[in-house]
Design a protein around this motif. Structure first.
Motif, PDB file in Angstrom:
ATOM      1  N   SER A 344       0.858  -1.184   0.000  1.00  0.00           N
ATOM      2  CA  SER A 344       0.000   0.000   0.000  1.00  0.00           C
ATOM      3  C   SER A 344       0.895   1.236   0.000  1.00  0.00           C
ATOM      4  O   SER A 344       2.120   1.130   0.126  1.00  0.00           O
ATOM      5  CB  SER A 344      -0.908   0.001   1.218  1.00  0.00           C
ATOM      6  OG  SER A 344      -0.135   0.256   2.373  1.00  0.00           O
ATOM      7  N   THR A 376      -5.771   3.897  -4.099  1.00  0.00           N
ATOM      8  CA  THR A 376      -6.520   2.628  -4.107  1.00  0.00           C
ATOM      9  C   THR A 376      -7.260   2.463  -5.426  1.00  0.00           C
ATOM     10  O   THR A 376      -7.423   3.413  -6.184  1.00  0.00           O
ATOM     11  CB  THR A 376      -7.598   2.586  -2.983  1.00  0.00           C
ATOM     12  OG1 THR A 376      -8.468   3.707  -3.166  1.00  0.00           O
ATOM     13  CG2 THR A 376      -6.987   2.579  -1.612  1.00  0.00           C
ATOM     14  N   ALA A 389      -5.313  -1.796  -2.421  1.00  0.00           N
ATOM     15  CA  ALA A 389      -4.340  -0.712  -2.209  1.00  0.00           C
ATOM     16  C   ALA A 389      -3.348  -0.710  -3.365  1.00  0.00           C
ATOM     17  O   ALA A 389      -3.065  -1.759  -3.957  1.00  0.00           O
ATOM     18  CB  ALA A 389      -3.619  -0.935  -0.893  1.00  0.00           C
TER      19      ALA A 389
END
Ligand SMILES: Nc1ncnc2c1ncn2[C@@H]1O[C@H](COP(=O)(O)OP(=O)(O)OP(=O)(O)O)[C@@H](O)[C@H]1O
Length: 661
Positions: A344, A376, A389
């Motif tokens: 992420s 995202t 993510a």
């Protein structure tokens, strides 16, 4: 190209091939076995074969300043044409005819005496060929033919980057607005708006490149409509394939689009939008070039604003446009670092947070939504939506994709606005169209953009073949002139290779783009499988995936690694939703419809190449319904300097308008 049959005698005037000069003037001095002894003007004695010689007009027949129409040369061959242009260029006679085609050699210096009102008066109504060759003569011939035959005309301006196409196009427009304008003092006449569309489109669609400080990064076809009395009654502009990648990526000494630098130099706006210094913005500071010789960004900003006024862009819309440009610059400064969860990302630091807030404020959308949009992606599955993510690289790619999409839509909005403001005359039956489109390109590395550009040039070459060669050859045959310096090359097979359905390069590329598992490797493999023995397509020597096309203008090797990505003109659903949520009508209006969520991914594929192909098809249909006129612009040297005439590069361009590096 040497001529097959030539009667040589002692004293014959010839052109001889030369490594440095391409061709050099010489005289036959002797014959030895099957060889010919010549003495060049540079004083060298050379033993050569007759095949390497071309006949040359005798010196005494030659006019010192060259001839204004190549067909007046006794020997219309490549060196004759080259030296005729050179002789004229030395005297600043930059225009020369080859029959009805105008060759324009870029003077790289202002020649105001050539383009003033007095000159336009002179060319108005003068029979073609009576006065010295001139771009106004071509424009006038088009106008007269349109009026007398009641048939639409087109002027096709071609040449490599920096050869002078855009300047020539502007001169044509200037002339047409002169002969077809109303003598009104109002600033916002149709013709004034048509002319002011130029600086506006240049601000947003032109940039400094290695070849040209003011290079158009899009193709343009301007149709000027006239009423039955020959007055301008409307206009329409079609644009082609804006180079989007430049918005986010530039290399020294190139620049991003002019408008960004203009905005940064605009004092009041720059301060309002916190654009203190262009050096601080990633989308601008990848190159160290911020200024252009002899150009003030601040003054250009004022000119762009004035053009916007004339074209009828309201103050409110102008404010929104520059706010969007500022937002794009701030967007580019958002950096990411790895987030807490695996793969992420998060906003890197305070500085990046500041730029994110600025971008959100300027787009008039929520900063949290902007963050979510960049970091995202929502994936639709049968079981429902999953939020995935994005890692730092993917977040950067998402950021850049958003910047490019917004900019491209802004550019399209401007073109549409100009068209709406100038207005089209539905009753007009006659028009003159002017085409200013990128010339053939062959660089060290060629990608999808070059592929599209060269495809367009193949199309235009075919049009040129069909109209000019056949017509001119007929004429020359009648007059027994040897038309040997340009060859007729039928290129239908290359066009089929590129655009034929269901199997052609574009069709295979689209197919690859539609399958998520495809890569450029699978695309290239399929390409080579389908065209194993095609005479115009080969696999490149040192690569498994590059392919080489034998274009009419020469071989070009294309690197396919980014082909799939660049062909996918997808709009990310999240980007669309973000912009639609903007409280600014202008921003939201750039994204009119939420994309249909028909596919399971959040991308909606539409093919850039296929759309370009359709646009070209429509352009060809328009051109085919008109009477064409051709202007070939020539770039005399790569330093963009006056009075420098580089033979070899000019020959390349005369053969096919090729741009090489
Ligand atoms: N007729 C002319 N008189 C004086 N200068 C000229 C003329 N034509 C071109 N130039 C000079 O050459 C430069 C490049 O010309 P122009 O931008 O028209 O090239 P282009 O062929 O449109 O290039 P690109 O394909 O990169 O857009 C101009 O900025 C101008 O300085």
């Amino acid at each position: 190209m040497p001529e097959p049959k030539m009667n040589l005698r002692k004293g014959s005037k010839v052109w001889a091939e030369d490594k440095n000069l391409a061709w050099v003037a010489a005289e036959v001095t002797d014959f030895l076995a099957k060889k010919v002894q010549i003495r060049t003007v540079t004083g060298k004695q050379v033993l050569t074969v007759p095949e390497k010689l071309c006949p040359r007009d005798a010196d005494e027949e030659e006019e010192h300043g060259g001839v204004d129409d190549m067909t007046k040369l006794t020997y219309l061959n490549e060196p004759g044409v080259l030296y005729n242009l050179q002789r004229r260029y030395a005297l600043n006679d930059i225009y020369t005819y080859t029959g009805s085609i105008l060759i324009a050699v870029n003077p790289f210096t202002k020649l105001p005496h050539l383009y003033n009102v007095h000159m336009m008066e002179q060319y108005k109504g003068a029979p073609f060929g009576e006065l010295s060759p001139h771009v106004f003569a071509v424009a006038d011939a088009s106008y007269r033919a349109m009026m007398s035959e009641g048939r639409s005309q087109s002027i096709l301006v071609s040449g490599e980057s920096g050869a002078g196409k855009t300047e020539t196009t502007k001169l044509i427009m200037q002339y047409l607005t002169f002969v077809g304008g109303r003598a009104a003092g109002d600033d916002r006449t149709v013709e004034q708006q048509v002319l002011e569309s130029n600086p506006l489109l240049e601000a947003f669609g032109n940039a400094r490149t290695v070849r040209n400080d003011n290079s158009s990064r899009f193709g343009k076809f301007v149709e000027i409509q006239f009423d039955a009395t020959g007055r301008i009654s409307g206009a329409a502009i079609r644009t082609y394939l804006l180079e989007r990648s430049r918005v986010v990526q530039i290399t020294d000494p190139e620049r991003n689009y002019h408008c960004f630098y203009q905005l940064c130099a605009s004092e009041r706006d720059a301060e309002k939008y916190k654009l203190d210094n262009p050096h601080h913005f990633h989308y601008l500071n990848q190159s160290k070039t911020y200024e252009l010789d002899g150009v003030s960004n601040a003054e250009e900003y004022i000119k762009t604003r004035r053009a916007m006024d004339i074209v009828g862009i309201s103050n409110e819309d102008q404010e929104a446009i520059f706010r969007i440009l500022a937002a794009i610059l701030h967007l580019g400064n958002i950096e990411f670092s790895p987030g807490k969860e695996h793969d992420s990302s998060t906003v890197k630091d305070e500085k990046s947070s500041f730029h994110m807030q600025m971008a959100a404020d300027l787009f008039m959308c929520d900063a949290n939504l902007l963050f979510a949009t960049l970091c995202t992606r929502t994936i639709q599955t049968r079981e429902g939506n999953i939020i995935k993510a994005l890692d730092c690289n993917a977040a950067v790619a998402s950021r850049d994709a958003l910047a490019k999409t917004v900019y491209a839509r802004l550019f399209d909005w401007l073109v549409e606005k100009i068209n709406r403001s100038v207005g089209q005359d539905p009753t007009s039956l006659i028009q003159v169209g002017v085409l200013d489109i990128y010339g053939f390109e062959c660089f060290k590395y060629n990608s999808f953009e070059q592929f599209c550009i060269n495809f367009a040039n193949e199309k235009l070459q075919q049009h040129f073949n069909e109209h000019v060669f056949k017509m001119e050859q007929e004429e020359y045959r009648k007059e027994e002139i040897n038309w040997s310096y340009i060859e007729f090359i039928d290129n239908q097979d290359v066009l089929d290779l590129i655009e034929k359905k269901p199997i052609g390069i574009i069709a295979l590329l689209d197919e690859a783009c539609m399958f998520p598992k495809s890569t450029h490797e699978t695309f290239s493999t399929k390409l080579f499988q389908n065209f194993r023995a095609h005479p115009r397509l080969e696999k490149a020597k040192f690569s498994e995936t590059d392919f080489t096309v034998s274009h009419y203008a020469g071989k070009v090797t294309y690197q396919t690694d980014t082909f799939l990505d660049k062909n996918r003109d997808y709009v990310v659903v999240e980007h669309c939703n973000l912009m639609l949520s903007s409280k600014c009508h202008f921003v939201a209006g750039l994204f009119p419809l939420p994309p249909e969520e028909s596919s399971r991914s959040s991308y909606k594929f539409s093919s850039v190449a296929s759309r370009f192909k359709q646009q070209l098809q429509a352009l060809m249909e328009t051109l085919n319904s008109t009477e064409p006129h051709y202007i070939r612009c020539v770039k005399p040297n790569s330093m963009n300097r006056p009075q420098k005439f580089e033979n070899s590069s000019i020959l390349h361009q005369l053969r096919c308008g090729v741009s090489r590096s």
